[in-house]
Enzyme design. Structure first.
Site, PDB file in Angstrom:
ATOM      1  N   GLU A  25       0.828  -1.216   0.000  1.00 21.91           N
ATOM      2  CA  GLU A  25       0.000   0.000   0.000  1.00 21.91           C
ATOM      3  C   GLU A  25       0.862   1.266   0.000  1.00 21.91           C
ATOM      4  OE1 GLU A  25      -1.560   1.869   3.434  1.00 21.91           O
ATOM      5  OE2 GLU A  25      -1.200   0.124   4.716  1.00 21.91           O
ATOM      6  N   LYS A 159      -3.391  -1.729  15.670  1.00 21.26           N
ATOM      7  CA  LYS A 159      -2.803  -0.960  16.768  1.00 21.26           C
ATOM      8  C   LYS A 159      -3.761  -0.838  17.931  1.00 21.26           C
ATOM      9  CE  LYS A 159       0.622   1.988  14.734  1.00 21.26           C
ATOM     10  NZ  LYS A 159       0.554   2.078  13.287  1.00 21.26           N
TER      11      LYS A 159
END
Ligand code: PSU
Ligand code: MN
Length: 303
Positions: A25, A159
């Site tokens: 990405e 995260k």
């Protein structure tokens, strides 16, 4: 209508020869890391994919075209450009229509990879359900894309700036295959464990490739999230990272950060407050994910 796809020479050759290809990405380059570490990391990740027997295809929108694989010059250009659009499913086509430059998130990278016939993709972390989503409704489009588009995404989990139990619940609701690699626990990016058990565990790239193939053969849309724990020596202990996360979240709330800006804001605050330590770990885990994705891509190419 012919699709506005541009393949780099390296990726075009890989496609022609049936070589293993790993998509990468570009939002991690433009919105996830500071310059020049962003470009250095992107190059290192591409080289790691090559060193493990696959061809890297970094995906971005340049001049209103979807680039599958970037040349070295294009990578430099993207890494230094200001105000690059952060593109997800909602704004990908609009960026192409207006001839703009844009970085693809996990969701948009999956869409482009699928158009290019690429089935596996490596990144750092995926977007998820944000803490407080019960009032903000902030749930990343990455989760819905995993339910819709047949690409296996290798990440180090999500995260802990996110609400991980809710993230796993949404993935389950939408029927996304979530696999922890080589352990039972779902990893939490900087930490090898989130304290939550992953829905599935696999220990071999071959099984992961076969599961994606079978999912598609069964007529089930969507992909898989492979959660690959950060290498032990790069891990940041949870007692060190937790207070930093709390402070970053507090600052986001204070400053009224919302929508697309939330994740880049939090990442930037984490880098600042850990004085770059979070970045060193981030680089190590992306390289680790590139290695696993290359192994999965080789299994997929071998059929
Ligand atoms: N999480 C990270 N690093 C990142 C991102 C997420 O640890 O760079 C980026 C990815 O491109 C991901 C996007 O797809 O942020 C998710 O943004 P949002 O939360 O706005 O959906
Ligand atoms: Mn969001």
């Amino acid at each position: 209508m012919t699709l506005p796809l541009t393949f780099s020479p390296e990726v075009a050759q890989a496609r022609a020869s049936g070589a293993a290809i790993v998509a990468l990405e570009s939002t991690i380059i433009t919105h996830g890391m500071p310059f020049p570490q962003n470009v250095e990391t992107a190059r290192a990740v591409e080289n790691e994919v090559r060193a493990h027997g696959a061809v890297p295809a970094t995906i971005a929108i340049i001049g209103g075209r979807i680039h599958i694989g970037l040349t070295s010059e294009e990578l430099d250009q993207l890494g230094q450009a200001q105000d690059v659009a952060k593109l997800s499913r909602a704004d990908l086509a609009a960026c192409l229509a207006t001839g703009g430059m844009g970085a693809t998130t996990v969701a948009a990278t999956m869409i482009c990879a699928h158009l290019a016939g690429i089935h596996v993709f490596a990144t750092g972390g995926i977007g998820g359900v944000h803490r407080g989503a019960e009032t903000t409704f902030d749930i990343s489009a990455d989760l819905l894309e995993l339910a819709a588009t047949p690409v296996t995404v290798v990440a180090a989990g999500a995260k802990a700036i996110l609400d991980l139990p809710k993230t796993l619940e949404v993935l389950e609701t939408h029927g996304v295959t979530v696999i922890a690699y080589g352990q039972d626990d779902f990893p939490a990016f900087w930490s090898r464990s989130s304290g939550l058990k992953a829905p599935l565990r696999m220990d071999h790239a071959r099984d992961i490739a076969a599961a994606q193939r079978l999912r598609t053969a069964l007529g089930l849309p969507g992909g898989q999230l492979v959660a690959n724990p950060i290498p032990v020596d790069a891990e940041i202990a949870s007692h060190e990272i937790t207070p930093v996360i709390e402070r970053a979240l507090h600052q986001a709330e204070e400053q009224g950060i919302s929508a697309k800006a939330v994740t880049p804001f939090l990442l930037d605050r984490m880098y600042e407050m850990t004085e770059g330590r979070s970045l060193t770990s981030n680089i190590a885990l992306v390289l680790n994910n590139a290695r696993l994705a290359a192994a999965i891509a080789r299994e997929m190419a071998a059929g």
